[in-house]
Design a protein around this motif. Sequence first.
Motif, PDB file in Angstrom:
ATOM      1  N   SER A 234       0.833  -1.218   0.000  1.00  0.00           N
ATOM      2  CA  SER A 234       0.000   0.000   0.000  1.00  0.00           C
ATOM      3  C   SER A 234       0.857   1.252   0.000  1.00  0.00           C
ATOM      4  N   GLU A 235       0.227   2.347  -0.318  1.00  0.00           N
ATOM      5  CA  GLU A 235       0.920   3.634  -0.284  1.00  0.00           C
ATOM      6  C   GLU A 235       1.349   3.981   1.132  1.00  0.00           C
ATOM      7  N   LEU A 236       0.446   3.775   2.077  1.00  0.00           N
ATOM      8  CA  LEU A 236       0.764   4.071   3.469  1.00  0.00           C
ATOM      9  C   LEU A 236       1.965   3.246   3.929  1.00  0.00           C
ATOM     10  N   GLY A 237       1.946   1.971   3.557  1.00  0.00           N
ATOM     11  CA  GLY A 237       3.050   1.089   3.914  1.00  0.00           C
ATOM     12  C   GLY A 237       4.381   1.622   3.392  1.00  0.00           C
TER      13      GLY A 237
ATOM     14  N   GLU B 202       9.650   7.066   5.311  1.00  0.00           N
ATOM     15  CA  GLU B 202       9.804   8.081   6.341  1.00  0.00           C
ATOM     16  C   GLU B 202      10.464   7.548   7.611  1.00  0.00           C
ATOM     17  N   SER B 203      10.283   6.278   7.887  1.00  0.00           N
ATOM     18  CA  SER B 203      10.969   5.733   9.061  1.00  0.00           C
ATOM     19  C   SER B 203      12.479   5.741   8.814  1.00  0.00           C
ATOM     20  N   ILE B 204      12.874   5.478   7.580  1.00  0.00           N
ATOM     21  CA  ILE B 204      14.297   5.531   7.253  1.00  0.00           C
ATOM     22  C   ILE B 204      14.842   6.938   7.503  1.00  0.00           C
TER      23      ILE B 204
ATOM     24  N   SER C  25      -0.232  10.479   9.710  1.00  0.00           N
ATOM     25  CA  SER C  25      -1.099   9.321   9.888  1.00  0.00           C
ATOM     26  C   SER C  25      -1.147   8.988  11.374  1.00  0.00           C
ATOM     27  N   ASN C  26      -1.607   7.839  11.671  1.00  0.00           N
ATOM     28  CA  ASN C  26      -1.831   7.492  13.057  1.00  0.00           C
ATOM     29  C   ASN C  26      -0.898   6.411  13.574  1.00  0.00           C
ATOM     30  N   GLU C  27      -0.497   6.558  14.823  1.00  0.00           N
ATOM     31  CA  GLU C  27       0.324   5.552  15.491  1.00  0.00           C
ATOM     32  C   GLU C  27      -0.271   4.146  15.279  1.00  0.00           C
TER      33      GLU C  27
END
Lengths: 228, 228
Positions: free
Chosen positions: B24-27, B33-35, B57-59
Amino acid sequence: MDQLLQSVTIRINDKLYVKDPESSELGKRIVTESIAMIVDIGFESFTFRKLGIKIGSNESSVYRYFENKHKLLLYLTSWYWGWLEYQLVFATNSIADPSERLKRAIQVVTRTIEEDSAFSHINEILLNKIVINEYSKSYLTKEVDAENKDGYFVIYKRLVNRISAMIKAVNNEYEYPLSLASTVLEGSLHQHFLKDHFTSLTDCRENVDPTEYFIQLVFNTLTLDNNG
Amino acid sequence: MDQLLQSVTIRINDKLYVKDPESSELGKRIVTESIAMIVDIGFESFTFRKLGIKIGSNESSVYRYFENKHKLLLYLTSWYWGWLEYQLVFATNSIADPSERLKRAIQVVTRTIEEDSAFSHINEILLNKIVINEYSKSYLTKEVDAENKDGYFVIYKRLVNRISAMIKAVNNEYEYPLSLASTVLEGSLHQHFLKDHFTSLTDCRENVDPTEYFIQLVFNTLTLDNNG
DNA sequence: TAATTAATGATAGTATTACTATTATATTTG
DNA sequence: CAAATATAATAGTAATACTATCATTAATTA
């Protein structure tokens, strides 16, 4: 040797503690038992609260000795490197031949620690396990540069430099004495770790210490230097 | 090469995620972004809450992709090793001579990553920084053995084995091909780290990559093997 | 197109961590 | 014995690392 070692104290950067743990019984218990506990449950799960309970003391009392568990880890590992440096100097001091000297040095820093010298409240066998499993965590942080500036890693750096100097004494033309010295120290911890957890990634195993591997590595490199 | 690489997907152990972030896009945003965020603030300070805010987004949504940040780190580093393995195979495949092949392999795994292949949502330059600064933390845990059994480190192990096989192809008599391969991989990360934070512990610096050091180390050792 | 399902977002809640602060009680020392 | 010092007990705070629930939106398909 034992007698001599008894009177040697390892000087740790005093920014690493709030109150010197060597200065009281409680301080020593904190050190002794934190070592046992970190080995037991790992650095991530280790907390001052748990330690307080284990030593029948209070969390707040532990905080009076160490600011936080990161500083405690730096204290413990500094102690270890100081101890190892002493072993190194002691073992190599009387050896005149540079090659023999370097060989002995590699033996000292790569061998499995199997006996506790028992002259203090610090168990070197356990501490060695902590260094293998946790040392990297003490410098792989966003604060390294600041902490390095504050001298938190001086002992380790001195040790690498000693080995590097011995390498140069064997072959002054060799271009990477510092890298080779740091590779031996770090690589030794890594090989010990692999031996315990990733047997398929190392040739070291019971009765095959990293020592022989590193001696061969270093001496072959120094014998045939700058080709490629 | 670029074209080819675009169609290659790196298969990651599906126990490392709850829901495939590639699906998914969110994935993908979570991964991208985590990188950036881990590079930026470090793994210790990184939290799913902060990440959620950053990606708007949400936690709880992040938790639907990764169980915790440790698994995310394992996912990211597995991806990196898979990518590096691909680079390795691609670069060495056509080389018949074992020595040339090994030399090329060492170049690939020890060089500084300086360009992002830009074919995916993953920036390899940043990811390489994460691997240098955080990889050890992914296995220096009390859960290694269980996680190793679950296959969380297969890609890394395969990579070490490939290098080990190339070492053997150059000198089949050499006694420590696995240790040497693991030393090169781990040692390379370490030298890169030292170059950035402990310049007095390495000879590597700007324009002196660990590559030359490791090539010399490996070939000298393989040339003059079992003496000591 | 309506209905269903799946994905995401918002909010709240819990246990634990990593501390700080305060006060009480021992213990040591002058 | 008084004063200083060390330690213990307790409480409290903000943040972390989640879990749970429910609402909303988007995508699918009957």
